[in-house]
Design an enzyme around this catalytic site. Structure first.
Site, PDB file in Angstrom:
ATOM      1  N   HIS A 369       0.870  -1.330  -0.012  1.00 52.46           N
ATOM      2  CA  HIS A 369      -0.138   0.123   0.123  1.00 52.46           C
ATOM      3  C   HIS A 369       0.677   1.476  -0.078  1.00 52.46           C
ATOM      4  O   HIS A 369       0.188   2.209   0.147  1.00 52.46           O
ATOM      5  CB  HIS A 369      -0.667   0.020   1.325  1.00 52.46           C
ATOM      6  N   LYS A 560      -8.761  13.215   4.588  1.00 50.83           N
ATOM      7  CA  LYS A 560      -8.125  12.228   4.708  1.00 50.83           C
ATOM      8  C   LYS A 560      -6.993  12.535   5.738  1.00 50.83           C
ATOM      9  O   LYS A 560      -6.877  13.313   6.429  1.00 50.83           O
ATOM     10  CB  LYS A 560      -7.453  12.044   3.244  1.00 50.83           C
ATOM     11  N   ARG A 561      -6.196  11.345   5.963  1.00 53.48           N
ATOM     12  CA  ARG A 561      -5.272  11.329   7.002  1.00 53.48           C
ATOM     13  C   ARG A 561      -4.387  12.468   6.921  1.00 53.48           C
ATOM     14  O   ARG A 561      -4.049  12.733   5.876  1.00 53.48           O
ATOM     15  CB  ARG A 561      -4.599   9.891   7.127  1.00 53.48           C
ATOM     16  N   LYS A 566       0.138  14.120   1.718  1.00 55.99           N
ATOM     17  CA  LYS A 566      -1.329  14.412   0.904  1.00 55.99           C
ATOM     18  C   LYS A 566      -1.262  16.037   0.811  1.00 55.99           C
ATOM     19  O   LYS A 566      -2.371  16.357   0.263  1.00 55.99           O
ATOM     20  CB  LYS A 566      -2.316  14.056   2.184  1.00 55.99           C
ATOM     21  N   THR A 668      -8.980   5.669  -1.966  1.00 56.77           N
ATOM     22  CA  THR A 668     -10.223   5.388  -2.516  1.00 56.77           C
ATOM     23  C   THR A 668     -11.362   6.552  -2.269  1.00 56.77           C
ATOM     24  O   THR A 668     -12.282   6.606  -2.736  1.00 56.77           O
ATOM     25  CB  THR A 668     -10.780   4.257  -1.570  1.00 56.77           C
ATOM     26  N   LYS A 672     -14.992   7.696  -4.031  1.00 58.54           N
ATOM     27  CA  LYS A 672     -16.232   8.111  -3.566  1.00 58.54           C
ATOM     28  C   LYS A 672     -16.697   9.254  -4.016  1.00 58.54           C
ATOM     29  O   LYS A 672     -18.196   9.442  -3.967  1.00 58.54           O
ATOM     30  CB  LYS A 672     -16.066   7.958  -1.767  1.00 58.54           C
TER      31      LYS A 672
END
Length: 837
Positions: A369, A560-561, A566, A668, A672
């Site tokens: 991952h 998100k985290r 990110k 993901t 969504k």
């Protein structure tokens, strides 16, 4: 006034699915399980009653599913994961059974609000991020596809943490999700396995003179099973998620107790049960690292004992184990299962090494991952030797035999041996868990096309050359049941009204929406659904944060985290730039925007926590500046989880997927958002690339450097200060942060952020992509002015998300990695009679 509400008198309940029979079941459960009546029942009592009533209806299917697997001797798939972010279960289970409307109707007749009941359910605190949300989608798809699939993990008592924002800062509080009990789980006190640690290894010759090994003088913890039913949608399959809870092998030491030392008396019990207390204990200390390793071994040891027990009930040997069992390792956390299976086969069942190794490799497959070197788990050899001495011996043996193969194929290449070794000798002797996973599995998969190609070119380049067919791609997916039908019921109803509801289990059918993108009436209906969802989210923001947001603004969502790659920082810099533009020219006709952040930072990740504080400090200034008014709002919603995502995603206009190219494995959340009619702004990273291919270049906002360009710019000597000096708006935004504009009481509060972006090299290329990002956001705003064009593109995004169903992903796993077949579950005549009611 007299209360005339009445429950029906209890009569024998045939577990029917109509509202009247459900109401009879409620009467029974309220009185005999909850011990309440209509006048004393609370909303939480009603939640438990509803959970029991739905759970009862899953039981016959669950039992018949398990019997079917045994009768057909089906190959079973075991998904080992440290995280399962299943969210709330009541709505999802009712949806799968097809009784959502009936449940709501039964409650309305009694005078109870279903929405209030739903709110009583805590999210299961069994994960933190995308890893766990993916695992939950996969369990849903395995059941919906009637595959014999089981999830194995840990029953965390407290989860990671409950995030609160106090004075702009993330504060961690215990996440006690089990405080009021969990009506969905079945404690299995009889399913109890010993898990051993420490001790020493002795060798002895067996009767034939073979050298044997025995692990002795160990400390022991017991693993107790808790089972949760996982229903398939629209079928009779109900699979199992089995979670392990640590129990002491003894409750307390009576000698200490009698001496009055009560703390010492229960010390062993407390130490043992800490193993399943908290998700991801901080591993910045030696004690924390040891606890992490113990957690990982605890759950794989218990799971393997359970898997092998089930196999041996119907098979006399392990020769056919790979034909009857497929074990998928979700990231490196369960990789200790490889030496554990070898230990069981060699030490307990006395299989020869080569035979045991062949069985092991054909049984396991591994999903990677991450490409980030710091995220690839390695553990000090000393820690493994101390906790698991026999396993360390086995890892050394695996490594030696593997390196012999490498040496014979590439003689004289000592650098290659060093790179491929399972033991990293250059950083204080550490076990490379990813290398062990690759060597010990028959297939290794990435989770997006780019990610898999980069795996082959970077972290696993040597392994790809050595095992040319081992690394394959399996692009991630999401379950349309939870992430459209449940999370966005109005949009689901609109879609079904126009193309039918077969899309729920065949997401490719959404392509039938494409012509409707040109239909004025359908576009208007699509916009009305989005506006309704935005009003719902605006109400939640007002309720939780007391911030009024403009529902006609762009809802720009970055959830998100919290992590540097990110690039939440890039988004914040854009917010500051918009703020400066509005203040400079208040009447410039800017398109109003509400920027919404949510996400947790790991407790020990100080820079990520500082970024959260920066977001909140900027929000405090922007949201209270009268010159800005309703043109710009910045919101940080605390304690991000599945349920909060279900509120945000349907309301989103713009999905932020802006990681540095080459760092995001898949994502993901991007799927969504697009499925729910949001447009994506993103880099060519992870699954963004495949989303772009599906929706078309003109229906997504792509900006910034590619993964190759990132590598090349770093190689050429990237100097972030050049971007700072050469872009006036960027320089102004950074200077405002650096001089305390957003933190006047502590001007240097964010110096670490500034240093990271400038003097420390800006590793994630935030400043390098800033200009392209701002320009792309201008295109977003311009398109949003034309609501007809915007809506047309959002419909086309929804219509082209078929590829990103987790059903497709799981079907590929089953066919190409697991070689597992669906098993039809037919309810017995007795069960059908019950269903009919």
């Amino acid at each position: 006034m007299k209360d005339e509400r009445k429950l029906p008198a209890f009569k024998y309940d045939y577990l029917g699915l109509d509202s009247q029979t459900i109401k009879h079941s409620m009467a029974n459960r309220l009185e005999y399980s909850a011990g309440k009546d209509l006048y004393t029942a609370t909303a939480r009592d009603w939640y438990h009653v509803c959970a029991w009533v739905i759970r009862d209806r899953l039981m016959e299917r669950w039992m018949e599913t398990m019997r079917s697997y045994y009768r057909q001797d089906a190959k079973r798939v075991y998904y080992l994961s440290l995280e399962f972010m299943i969210g709330r279960t009541l709505s999802n289970s009712a949806l799968s059974l097809g009784v959502s409307d009936e449940l709501g109707a039964a409650l309305r007749e009694i005078g109870v609000d279903l929405e209030q009941v739903r709110e009583m359910e805590n999210d299961a605190a069994l994960g933190n991020g995308g890893l766990g949300r993916l695992a939950a989608c996969f369990l849903d798809s395995m059941a919906t596809l009637a595959l014999p699939g089981y999830g194995y993990g840990i029953r965390y008592e407290y989860g990671m943490f409950n995030q609160r924002i106090e004075n702009g800062q993330q504060i961690e509080h215990p996440e006690n999700w089990l405080r009021y009990g969990n009506p969905w789980e079945f404690p299995r006190a009889e399913v109890l396995y010993p898990v051993k640690f420490n001790g020493r290894v002795i060798t002895y010759p067996d009767d034939s003179g073979e050298r044997r090994y025995q692990w002795v003088d160990t400390d022991e913890v017991m693993a107790m099973a808790y089972d949760t039913p996982i229903p398939g949608y629209g079928n009779s399959t109900v699979n199992n998620m089995r979670l392990w809870s640590a129990k002491s092998s003894r409750d307390f030491d009576l000698n200490f107790f009698n001496q009055g030392d009560y703390i010492k008396a229960v010390e062993d019990k407390n130490d043992s049960e800490n193993l399943s207390k908290v998700l991801y204990p901080d591993d910045s200390t030696e004690m924390g690292r040891e606890l992490r390793v113990k957690q990982q071994y605890f759950f794989v040891s218990a799971s393997l004992q359970d898997i092998l027990y089930r196999h041996r009930k119907y098979h006399d040997s392990f020769d056919n184990l790979p034909d009857k069992v497929a074990i998928q390792l979700n990231d490196t956390h369960p990789v200790l299962a490889i030496p554990e299976l070898m230990r069981i086969l060699i030490d307990k069942h006395h299989l020869p090494w080569d035979k045991a190794w062949d069985i092991t490799r054909r049984t396991f497959a591994y999903t990677n991952h991450t490409l980030l070197p710091e995220a690839l788990e390695t553990w000090p050899v000393a820690v493994i030797e101390n906790l698991l001495p026999r396993h360390m011996q086995i890892v050394y043996e695996i490594n030696q035999r593997f390196l012999n193969e490498v040496m014979h194929r590439y003689p004289g290449d000592t650098a290659l041996l060093r790179r491929m070794s399972i033991i990293d000798e250059d950083n204080g002797k550490r076990v490379r868990m990813a290398h062990l996973a690759v060597v010990g599995s028959h297939k290794v998969n990435g989770v997006a096309a780019l990610h898999t190609e980069l795996m082959k070119k970077s972290i696993f380049a040597d392994f790809d050359r050595f095992y040319p067919d081992k690394i394959v791609n399996k692009t991630n997916g999401i379950t349309p049941r939870r992430w459209l039908k449940q999370a966005n019921p109005q949009l689901a109803q609109l879609i079904s009204a126009n193309i039918g509801d077969a899309w729920v289990t065949d997401l490719d059918r959404l392509k039938q929406l494409m012509p409707l993108a040109e239909n004025n009436a359908f576009r208007q209906q699509f916009r009305e659904v989005k506006r309704h969802n935005k009003q719902q989210l605006a109400g939640l923001i007002k309720q939780r944060l007391n911030i009024d947001v403009n529902v006609d603004s762009i809802f720009d969502c970055h959830i998100k985290r919290m992590h540097e790659y990110k690039r939440q920082l890039l988004n914040v810099l854009h917010v500051i730039t918009l703020y400066n533009r509005i203040r400079l020219s208040p009447d410039n006709g800017v398109v109003p925007r509400t920027v919404i952040f949510a996400g947790k930072a790991a407790p020990g990740y100080h820079l990520a926590k500082l970024i959260i504080r920066l977001i909140n400090d900027v929000a405090d200034i922007v949201n209270n500046d009268p010159a800005v008014d309703n043109q710009l709002k910045l919101v940080f919603l605390p304690n991000y989880n599945v349920s909060l995502a279900e509120e945000i995603i349907p309301a989103c206009d713009l999905s932020e997927q802006i990681s540095t190219a080459g760092t995001e494995a898949s994502g993901t959340g991007n799927m969504k958002f697009a499925l729910n009619g949001a447009l994506t702004i993103g880099t060519l990273d992870g699954a963004n690339i495949e989303i772009k291919e599906e929706v078309g270049d003109e229906n997504i906002f792509i900006f910034g450097m590619t993964a190759d360009e990132v590598v090349e710019r770093k190689r050429a000597g990237y100097r972030p200060l050049d971007d700072y000096r050469n872009n006036a708006e960027l320089g102004q935004a950074l200077d405002m942060i650096a001089t305390g504009y957003f933190s006047p009481t502590e001007p240097d509060r964010f110096q670490a952020v500034i240093d990271t972006l400038t003097t420390h090299g800006d590793n994630y290329m935030v400043l390098a992509d800033y200009a392209a990002y701002v320009e792309c956001q201008e295109r977003v705003a311009e398109l949003y002015r034309d609501q007809e064009s915007w809506t047309r593109k959002t419909i086309l995004n929804t219509a082209n998300m078929g590829k990103f169903s987790s059903d497709r992903t799981i079907r590929e796993y089953a066919q190409e990695i697991w070689q597992a077949e669906p098993v039809d579950v037919e309810l017995s005549d007795h069960a059908i009679e019950k269903k009919a009611g």
